[in-house]
Write an enzyme that holds these catalytic residues in place. Structure first.
Site, PDB file in Angstrom:
ATOM      1  N   GLY A  85       2.706   4.877   6.929  1.00  0.00           N
ATOM      2  CA  GLY A  85       2.303   6.209   6.520  1.00  0.00           C
ATOM      3  C   GLY A  85       0.974   6.210   5.781  1.00  0.00           C
ATOM      4  O   GLY A  85       0.216   7.178   5.837  1.00  0.00           O
ATOM      5  N   GLU A  97      -0.285  -4.920   6.274  1.00  0.00           N
ATOM      6  CA  GLU A  97       1.025  -5.019   5.620  1.00  0.00           C
ATOM      7  C   GLU A  97       1.935  -5.980   6.370  1.00  0.00           C
ATOM      8  O   GLU A  97       2.641  -6.783   5.761  1.00  0.00           O
ATOM      9  CB  GLU A  97       1.678  -3.637   5.536  1.00  0.00           C
ATOM     10  CG  GLU A  97       1.035  -2.717   4.514  1.00  0.00           C
ATOM     11  CD  GLU A  97       1.610  -1.323   4.526  1.00  0.00           C
ATOM     12  OE1 GLU A  97       1.555  -0.656   3.480  1.00  0.00           O
ATOM     13  OE2 GLU A  97       2.107  -0.880   5.589  1.00  0.00           O
ATOM     14  N   THR A 151       0.842  -1.188   0.000  1.00  0.00           N
ATOM     15  CA  THR A 151       0.000   0.000   0.000  1.00  0.00           C
ATOM     16  C   THR A 151       0.883   1.245   0.000  1.00  0.00           C
ATOM     17  O   THR A 151       1.945   1.261   0.617  1.00  0.00           O
ATOM     18  CB  THR A 151      -0.908   0.012   1.248  1.00  0.00           C
ATOM     19  OG1 THR A 151      -1.803  -1.108   1.173  1.00  0.00           O
ATOM     20  CG2 THR A 151      -1.714   1.291   1.351  1.00  0.00           C
ATOM     21  N   ASP A 193       6.421  -4.119  -1.282  1.00  0.00           N
ATOM     22  CA  ASP A 193       5.780  -3.016  -0.572  1.00  0.00           C
ATOM     23  C   ASP A 193       6.784  -1.887  -0.402  1.00  0.00           C
ATOM     24  O   ASP A 193       7.993  -2.085  -0.531  1.00  0.00           O
ATOM     25  CB  ASP A 193       5.290  -3.503   0.797  1.00  0.00           C
ATOM     26  CG  ASP A 193       4.162  -2.660   1.366  1.00  0.00           C
ATOM     27  OD1 ASP A 193       3.868  -1.585   0.795  1.00  0.00           O
ATOM     28  OD2 ASP A 193       3.582  -3.070   2.383  1.00  0.00           O
ATOM     29  N   GLY A 194       6.284  -0.716  -0.103  1.00  0.00           N
ATOM     30  CA  GLY A 194       7.136   0.439   0.127  1.00  0.00           C
ATOM     31  C   GLY A 194       7.536   0.559   1.591  1.00  0.00           C
ATOM     32  O   GLY A 194       7.258  -0.314   2.417  1.00  0.00           O
ATOM     33  N   LYS A 211       7.001   1.699   8.696  1.00  0.00           N
ATOM     34  CA  LYS A 211       5.932   1.666   7.712  1.00  0.00           C
ATOM     35  C   LYS A 211       4.632   2.107   8.370  1.00  0.00           C
ATOM     36  O   LYS A 211       4.534   2.174   9.585  1.00  0.00           O
ATOM     37  CB  LYS A 211       5.759   0.253   7.132  1.00  0.00           C
ATOM     38  CG  LYS A 211       6.888  -0.142   6.180  1.00  0.00           C
ATOM     39  CD  LYS A 211       6.709  -1.550   5.611  1.00  0.00           C
ATOM     40  CE  LYS A 211       5.371  -1.813   5.004  1.00  0.00           C
ATOM     41  NZ  LYS A 211       5.010  -0.862   3.913  1.00  0.00           N
ATOM     42  N   LYS A 219      14.357   7.654   1.557  1.00  0.00           N
ATOM     43  CA  LYS A 219      13.858   6.827   2.664  1.00  0.00           C
ATOM     44  C   LYS A 219      14.983   6.154   3.444  1.00  0.00           C
ATOM     45  O   LYS A 219      14.731   5.552   4.487  1.00  0.00           O
ATOM     46  CB  LYS A 219      12.891   5.754   2.131  1.00  0.00           C
ATOM     47  CG  LYS A 219      11.699   6.298   1.343  1.00  0.00           C
ATOM     48  CD  LYS A 219      10.875   7.268   2.155  1.00  0.00           C
ATOM     49  CE  LYS A 219       9.546   7.612   1.497  1.00  0.00           C
ATOM     50  NZ  LYS A 219       9.687   8.276   0.202  1.00  0.00           N
ATOM     51  N   THR A 243       4.347   4.350  -3.810  1.00  0.00           N
ATOM     52  CA  THR A 243       5.318   3.546  -4.557  1.00  0.00           C
ATOM     53  C   THR A 243       4.710   2.197  -4.929  1.00  0.00           C
ATOM     54  O   THR A 243       4.889   1.707  -6.052  1.00  0.00           O
ATOM     55  CB  THR A 243       6.603   3.344  -3.742  1.00  0.00           C
ATOM     56  OG1 THR A 243       7.089   4.617  -3.302  1.00  0.00           O
ATOM     57  CG2 THR A 243       7.687   2.678  -4.587  1.00  0.00           C
TER      58      THR A 243
END
Length: 233
Positions: A98, A105, A28, A83-84, A96, A123, A31
């Site tokens: 945000g 996640e 999610t 995932d970002g 994670k 990041k 990115t």
């Protein structure tokens, strides 16, 4: 190269790790959404995958673009999650959440054989904490839970404001699971492992945004392109 172009570069490099027939956890955030768009093009071209989304937001985008989805109950073991991240430190510990989907996640990442993180180079940090740490809490007893978190932070030498996340209309942000998010602006988290362990012991804490020992690879994009990073042993 602007921020979106870097996200697309990272997403494209991650897509090279997706093989036909994979059971794929789909993250999610901005990115991850670039990854979904590229994945959808491959699916339209014949790639066979089964995706498990980490949020309702991701699920809607996948369905709109034609990426086939299953629930985690239907596919309880996954080959890969992409995932970002909001922050990545040298030990491959992540912040994670945000996007507000940290619980799902983390569940999806833990159900996967591998997790690849895609992000731009902004990041990368030496010490986690500049990005406010999302802590997902149960609405019941939220004041007591917050007090317990504040006491824990003080014990660990952490300080900074903690605020309940709100939406643009100033209403409280609610996660897909019906929980609240407390964003803790610690500035620096010298011992992320200790904080993660202690947060897990507070009953009202549903989950937190410290992802430790979950990422196996990171694809980091910058002006010069995307590069692969692996955890240091």
């Amino acid at each position: 190269m602007d921020a979106r172009e870097m996200k697309i570069k990272a997403a494209a490099a991650a897509l090279e790790h997706v093989e036909d027939g994979m059971r794929l956890g789909i993250g999610t955030g901005s990115t991850a959404e670039e990854f979904v768009r590229l994945l959808a093009e491959k699916v339209a071209g014949g790639l066979k995958v089964q995706g498990v989304p980490t949020s309702e937001r991701t699920a809607r985008l996948c369905l709109e673009l034609g990426v086939p989805l299953k629930s985690l109950d239907e596919l309880p073991e996954l080959d890969l999650t992409i995932d970002g991240a909001d922050e990545i430190d040298p030990q491959f510990r992540l912040v994670k959440g945000g996007g507000g989907a940290l619980l799902r996640e983390k569940i999806v990442a833990a159900a996967s054989k591998r997790m690849i993180v895609i992000a731009d180079e902004t990041k990368l940090v030496d010490t986690l904490g500049a990005f406010p740490l999302p802590i997902e809490i149960n609405p019941f007893g939220q004041a007591s839970t917050r007090l317990a978190i504040e006491r824990l932070a003080a014990e660990l030498g952490l300080s900074g404001p903690m605020t309940l996340r709100t939406r643009s209309d100033e209403s409280l942000f609610m996660t897909d699971g019906g929980h609240l998010i407390l964003d803790a602006s610690f500035g620096r988290i010298p011992d992320a492992d200790a904080l993660a362990s202690r947060l897990n012991q507070i009953p009202g804490v549903v989950e937190h945004g410290l992802f430790i020992h979950l990422a196996s690879l990171a694809i980091i994009a910058g002006p010069a392109g995307a590069r692969v990073m692996e955890p240091k042993n």
